[in-house]
Design an enzyme around this catalytic site. Structure first.
Site, PDB file in Angstrom:
ATOM      1  N   ARG A 218       8.188  16.584 -47.222  1.00  0.00           N
ATOM      2  CA  ARG A 218       8.952  15.451 -46.675  1.00  0.00           C
ATOM      3  C   ARG A 218       8.756  14.284 -47.631  1.00  0.00           C
ATOM      4  O   ARG A 218       7.669  13.726 -47.726  1.00  0.00           O
ATOM      5  CB  ARG A 218       8.404  15.103 -45.295  1.00  0.00           C
ATOM      6  CG  ARG A 218       9.078  13.925 -44.609  1.00  0.00           C
ATOM      7  CD  ARG A 218       8.437  13.760 -43.244  1.00  0.00           C
ATOM      8  NE  ARG A 218       9.106  12.803 -42.396  1.00  0.00           N
ATOM      9  CZ  ARG A 218       8.700  11.555 -42.219  1.00  0.00           C
ATOM     10  NH1 ARG A 218       7.642  11.086 -42.872  1.00  0.00           N
ATOM     11  NH2 ARG A 218       9.346  10.748 -41.399  1.00  0.00           N
TER      12      ARG A 218
ATOM     13  N   SER B 240      15.053  18.911 -35.707  1.00  0.00           N
ATOM     14  CA  SER B 240      14.294  17.977 -34.852  1.00  0.00           C
ATOM     15  C   SER B 240      15.148  17.581 -33.659  1.00  0.00           C
ATOM     16  O   SER B 240      16.315  17.208 -33.825  1.00  0.00           O
ATOM     17  CB  SER B 240      13.967  16.700 -35.628  1.00  0.00           C
ATOM     18  OG  SER B 240      12.986  16.947 -36.583  1.00  0.00           O
TER      19      SER B 240
ATOM     20  N   LYS C 181       6.076   7.678 -38.310  1.00  0.00           N
ATOM     21  CA  LYS C 181       7.530   7.581 -38.298  1.00  0.00           C
ATOM     22  C   LYS C 181       7.947   6.306 -37.569  1.00  0.00           C
ATOM     23  O   LYS C 181       7.755   6.193 -36.347  1.00  0.00           O
ATOM     24  CB  LYS C 181       8.121   8.808 -37.590  1.00  0.00           C
ATOM     25  CG  LYS C 181       9.643   8.890 -37.664  1.00  0.00           C
ATOM     26  CD  LYS C 181      10.114  10.146 -36.931  1.00  0.00           C
ATOM     27  CE  LYS C 181      11.598  10.173 -36.748  1.00  0.00           C
ATOM     28  NZ  LYS C 181      12.296  10.761 -37.875  1.00  0.00           N
TER      29      LYS C 181
HETATM   30  N1  TZP Z   1       9.218  13.315 -36.264  1.00  0.00           N
HETATM   31  C1  TZP Z   1       8.846  12.977 -35.031  1.00  0.00           C
HETATM   32  S1  TZP Z   1       7.305  12.260 -35.020  1.00  0.00           S
HETATM   33  C2  TZP Z   1       7.140  12.449 -36.693  1.00  0.00           C
HETATM   34  C3  TZP Z   1       8.277  13.035 -37.212  1.00  0.00           C
HETATM   35  C4  TZP Z   1       8.515  13.340 -38.626  1.00  0.00           C
HETATM   36  C5  TZP Z   1       5.947  11.988 -37.454  1.00  0.00           C
HETATM   37  C6  TZP Z   1       4.796  12.937 -37.334  1.00  0.00           C
HETATM   38  O1  TZP Z   1       3.705  12.484 -38.088  1.00  0.00           O
HETATM   39  P1  TZP Z   1       2.217  12.496 -37.519  1.00  0.00           P
HETATM   40  O2  TZP Z   1       1.414  11.754 -38.575  1.00  0.00           O
HETATM   41  O3  TZP Z   1       1.784  13.925 -37.415  1.00  0.00           O
HETATM   42  O4  TZP Z   1       2.218  11.773 -36.206  1.00  0.00           O
END
Ligand code: TZP
Ligand code: MG
Length: 226
Positions: free
Chosen positions: A39, A108, A137
């Protein structure tokens, strides 16, 4: 599809705070993860392509699945194992048409309608989140473990992957709610020891999945319900 490992690690340079992604990947693979995503939202394609190629090659050698986030062009150019799209990316149905047969498509989702649509569009797994609040995010949509419970009841026939704020300390709740696996960014990419973090998460996940498969506890004859 079956998830190649219950832990899905998303490599993110920002979360890794500049650490080398190839070394990070080595740690993730050594820790037992076999499903990896790249990503990367900011790197110019001319830099991203060779980096993704090197990561992909290491995954191939370790028999791990390598998935590209957002970028169908990059996934196609690399012949990656898969592509992951969100609700603001190339629509999943269009991505499905573009990808060679057998390429994994992940989507997603944040509500039951999006999950059903992802399934109709040909998703091989569905990511559900954000399960918990996350700093990774911006503008995340909090859905909680309840959305997983709801989707499990809907009998979605592809793996459900919980995402968002997941750590070794709350992963049991995500599996108990019905996830088949979890995707994490900061719990591994920002960990002081990413290999150890991967191993610990994997152990917790495997234990949580094992205990979910046990039949419901029976009362013994002298343990009568009230
Ligand atoms: N999509 C929903 S929450 C998220 C994404 C890409 C972030 C997840 O990152 P982390 O650090 O595992 O909470
Ligand atoms: Mg996206």
């Amino acid at each position: 599809m079956r998830l190649p490992s219950p832990l899905y690690v998303i490599l993110d340079r920002e979360a890794a705070r500049g650490r080398d992604l190839l070394r990070l990947l080595d740690a993730v693979l050594a820790g037992g993860c076999r499903m990896v995503q790249l990503r990367e939202k900011h790197m110019p394609p001319a830099e991203l392509y060779p980096l993704a190629g090197a990561l992909s090659e290491r995954c191939r050698r370790a028999a791990a699945v390598f998935i590209i986030n957002d970028r169908a062009d990059l996934a196609l150019a690399l012949g990656a194992d898969g592509l992951h799209v969100g609700q603001d990316d190339l629509p999943a149905a269009a991505a499905r048409r573009l990808l060679p047969p057998g390429t994994i498509l992940g989507v997603s989702t944040h509500d039951p309608r999006q999950a059903r649509q992802a399934l109709a569009d040909g998703a091989d797994y569905i990511a559900v989140g954000s399960i918990f609040p996350t700093d990774t995010k911006a503008g995340f949509q909090l859905v909680g473990p309840d959305l997983l419970r709801m989707l499990r009841r809907d009998e979605i026939p592809v793996p459900l992957v919980g995402i968002g704020g997941i750590t070794a300390d709350n992963v049991d709740q995500v599996i108990a709610a019905g996830a088949d696996g979890v995707a994490v960014i900061s719990a591994v990419c920002a960990a002081a020891d990413p290999e150890e973090a991967t191993r610990r998460l994997t152990e917790r996940l495997e234990a949580a999945l094992r205990s979910r498969r046990l039949p419901p506890a029976r009362l013994t004859t002298d343990e009568k319900p009230l």
